[in-house]
Design an enzyme around this catalytic site. Structure first.
Site, PDB file in Angstrom:
ATOM      1  N   ILE A  53       0.831  -1.193   0.000  1.00 52.74           N
ATOM      2  CA  ILE A  53       0.000   0.000   0.000  1.00 52.74           C
ATOM      3  C   ILE A  53       0.873   1.254   0.000  1.00 52.74           C
ATOM      4  CG2 ILE A  53      -1.474   1.353   1.581  1.00 52.74           C
ATOM      5  CD1 ILE A  53      -2.988  -0.760   0.039  1.00 52.74           C
ATOM      6  N   SER A  85      31.099  -6.486  10.240  1.00 49.80           N
ATOM      7  CA  SER A  85      29.832  -7.024  10.741  1.00 49.80           C
ATOM      8  C   SER A  85      30.102  -8.307  11.512  1.00 49.80           C
ATOM      9  CB  SER A  85      28.914  -7.312   9.556  1.00 49.80           C
ATOM     10  OG  SER A  85      27.860  -8.149   9.965  1.00 49.80           O
ATOM     11  N   SER A 140      14.115 -12.158   6.011  1.00 43.45           N
ATOM     12  CA  SER A 140      12.890 -12.663   6.627  1.00 43.45           C
ATOM     13  C   SER A 140      11.731 -11.701   6.395  1.00 43.45           C
ATOM     14  CB  SER A 140      13.113 -12.839   8.125  1.00 43.45           C
ATOM     15  OG  SER A 140      13.454 -11.584   8.693  1.00 43.45           O
ATOM     16  N   GLY A 141      11.991 -10.588   5.707  1.00 42.64           N
ATOM     17  CA  GLY A 141      10.916  -9.626   5.469  1.00 42.64           C
ATOM     18  C   GLY A 141      10.612  -8.778   6.693  1.00 42.64           C
ATOM     19  N   LEU A 142      11.541  -8.734   7.649  1.00 41.36           N
ATOM     20  CA  LEU A 142      11.331  -7.906   8.845  1.00 41.36           C
ATOM     21  C   LEU A 142      12.143  -6.608   8.750  1.00 41.36           C
ATOM     22  CD1 LEU A 142      11.365 -10.700  11.603  1.00 41.36           C
ATOM     23  CD2 LEU A 142       9.392  -9.674  10.459  1.00 41.36           C
ATOM     24  N   SER A 145      17.069  -4.429   6.009  1.00 44.71           N
ATOM     25  CA  SER A 145      17.731  -3.403   5.197  1.00 44.71           C
ATOM     26  C   SER A 145      17.357  -1.989   5.654  1.00 44.71           C
ATOM     27  CB  SER A 145      17.501  -3.602   3.701  1.00 44.71           C
ATOM     28  OG  SER A 145      16.141  -3.714   3.426  1.00 44.71           O
ATOM     29  N   ASP A 189       8.821   0.998   5.639  1.00 40.66           N
ATOM     30  CA  ASP A 189       9.798   0.314   6.502  1.00 40.66           C
ATOM     31  C   ASP A 189      10.724   1.319   7.186  1.00 40.66           C
ATOM     32  OD1 ASP A 189       8.599  -1.826   5.358  1.00 40.66           O
ATOM     33  OD2 ASP A 189      10.316  -2.421   4.132  1.00 40.66           O
TER      34      ASP A 189
HETATM   35  C1  GLA Z   1       8.546  -4.148   1.534  1.00 38.57           C
HETATM   36  C2  GLA Z   1       8.829  -2.710   1.139  1.00 38.57           C
HETATM   37  C3  GLA Z   1       7.792  -1.758   1.742  1.00 38.57           C
HETATM   38  C4  GLA Z   1       6.372  -2.234   1.451  1.00 38.57           C
HETATM   39  C5  GLA Z   1       6.209  -3.713   1.774  1.00 38.57           C
HETATM   40  C6  GLA Z   1       4.872  -4.256   1.318  1.00 38.57           C
HETATM   41  O1  GLA Z   1       8.712  -4.307   2.906  1.00 38.57           O
HETATM   42  O2  GLA Z   1      10.121  -2.323   1.553  1.00 38.57           O
HETATM   43  O3  GLA Z   1       8.016  -0.454   1.252  1.00 38.57           O
HETATM   44  O4  GLA Z   1       6.011  -1.953   0.141  1.00 38.57           O
HETATM   45  O5  GLA Z   1       7.225  -4.507   1.173  1.00 38.57           O
HETATM   46  O6  GLA Z   1       3.837  -3.674   2.027  1.00 38.57           O
END
Ligand code: GLA
Length: 409
Positions: A53, A85, A140-142, A145, A189
């Site tokens: 979004i 690191s 992990s999508g958390l 970065s 993020d």
């Molecule tokens: C990643 C991107 C965010 C967002 C999400 C999906 O985390 O870095 O900017 O778009 O995906 O909601």
């Protein structure tokens, strides 16, 4: 099997704490032969609802978690940037120069990109010795970065008196991700890891950047994070493809309506004009975006009314839409949500973040967390063939200086 798995998680977590307490300063000393002068921390994030979004100018509801990235740093006198690191073996020593470009795929491109942006925007820098350590599971999508970008930007701003506001740092970190790293992400993020607040979710309007920190009100539920442990190989190119598809949908709608973002319209208006989008795939993508944005509005009301079952229903609906319309889920994330739907101790669950692997979240009754973990692991292992990692997460604060690297238990 499960006992062993829990034991491993427990040992790993304990090791992390011990490592934090005893080793970060010591490691810095060992590596650079001097004391670290400053220490900073930036968290990772989960997004409760409002997925894919942010780059469509709508509403999202992320919160910062207590896992994150630590940065210990000292200025040096020889005009070098030294990146080390504790998570990765590769390192970089590079002199202060007019500018930098991305080199390979290594982790140090993130702090290097931040340095490039400070220089590009005319801020004088001096050499720094830097040690990073992250306890966010990688890929992990958390938002590992965003976490490393924001902690670097925050530290540079403090150390060099660059006088950026926190919002400017967020925007700078996003530019690094978009232009230096090459991922066309939105602002969620970087915003969440910078502005996160303990026990609060951020209701962020990604168009105006207005936000409210709202009580996360989970009652007797806890936030479980379930990592699929699936390597996310194509995630970046698929992500950029979705951004393009939304762009195509917006262009089609603009033939008849005056909007800047897909999220400028609600579902009813979308239905009226959806015939303008002739490509079936693009139509599905746009429908997800518009309906998901409406779901966030309902989720905010549910949260403020302490209506966790309605909030959970919206989480499941969000997941279904990401699976069927946006097509960014996958059998691993689906398995976690499928199991969660059968467990009466779960209010709601969904994938979080970009998708294509990474993590799911679930709101689980605190008293049933252990049995949930055991059962979801079992279900996932049967379906997928290996086990996910399950964490119970607290909602933590955004980026800041650590007066001491000692972490409270
Ligand atoms: C990643 C991107 C965010 C967002 C999400 C999906 O985390 O870095 O900017 O778009 O995906 O909601």
């Amino acid at each position: 099997m499960y006992v062993l798995h829990f034991l491993l998680i427990f040992v790993a977590a304990t090791n992390y704490k011990i490592l934090m307490k005893n080793s970060l300063h010591k490691e810095f000393n060992k590596l650079f032969n001097k004391e670290a002068e400053n220490a900073y921390f930036s968290p990772g994030r989960v997004n409760l609802i409002g997925e894919h979004i942010d780059y469509n100018g709508g509403l999202v509801m992320p919160c910062a978690i207590t896992f994150g990235t630590y940065l210990l740093v000292s200025p040096n006198e020889d005009g070098m940037f030294r990146f080390r690191s504790l998570n990765f073996e590769d390192k970089l020593d590079i002199p202060l120069q007019a500018g930098y470009t991305k080199t390979g795929e290594s982790w140090f491109n993130y702090p290097l990109g931040v340095i490039e942006y400070f220089l590009k925007e005319g801020h004088p820098l001096r050499g720094l010795d830097m040690l990073f350590y992250g306890d966010i599971p990688i890929s992990s999508g958390l938002s590992s970065s965003a976490s490393i970008e924001v902690v670097t930007a925050f530290a540079l701003n403090e150390l060099m008196d660059s006088n950026y506001t926190k919002l400017e740092l967020v925007k700078l970190a996003k530019s690094v991700e978009n232009n230096f790293i090459g991922v066309n992400c939105g602002i969620m993020d970087q915003f969440a890891v910078a502005f996160g607040e303990k026990d609060k979710a951020l209701m962020l309007n990604c168009d105006t950047l207005d936000y409210q920190a709202v009580d996360s009100n989970l009652g007797d539920h806890v936030l479980a994070i379930i990592n699929t442990n699936k390597p996310r190989k194509l995630a970046e190119s698929k992500y950029n493809e979705r951004v393009q598809e939304c762009h195509a949908a917006l262009t089609a709608l603009k033939q008849q309506i005056d909007i800047n973002n897909l999220c400028d319209i609600d579902t009813a208006t979308f239905n009226k004009y959806s015939h303008l989008i002739t490509d079936a795939i693009i139509l599905k993508r746009a429908r997800h975006v518009v309906e998901e944005n409406d779901r966030v509005k309902l989720a905010a009301i549910a949260l403020s009314n302490n209506n966790l079952s309605e909030f959970g229903r919206l989480m499941y609906a969000s997941h279904d839409s990401l699976r069927d319309l946006y097509e960014v889920s996958g059998k691993e994330l689906d398995a976690i949500v499928e199991y969660s739907k059968t467990d009466t101790n779960v209010a709601g669950a969904r994938m979080t973040g970009a998708g294509f692997g990474g993590c799911a979240i679930a709101l689980v009754k605190q008293s049933a967390f252990d049995s949930y973990s055991k059962n979801v692991i079992e279900y996932y292992k049967d379906k997928i063939g290996y086990i996910p990692s399950v964490y119970s997460s607290l909602i933590g604060d955004g980026v800041g200086e650590l007066k001491s690297v000692v972490i409270e238990d």
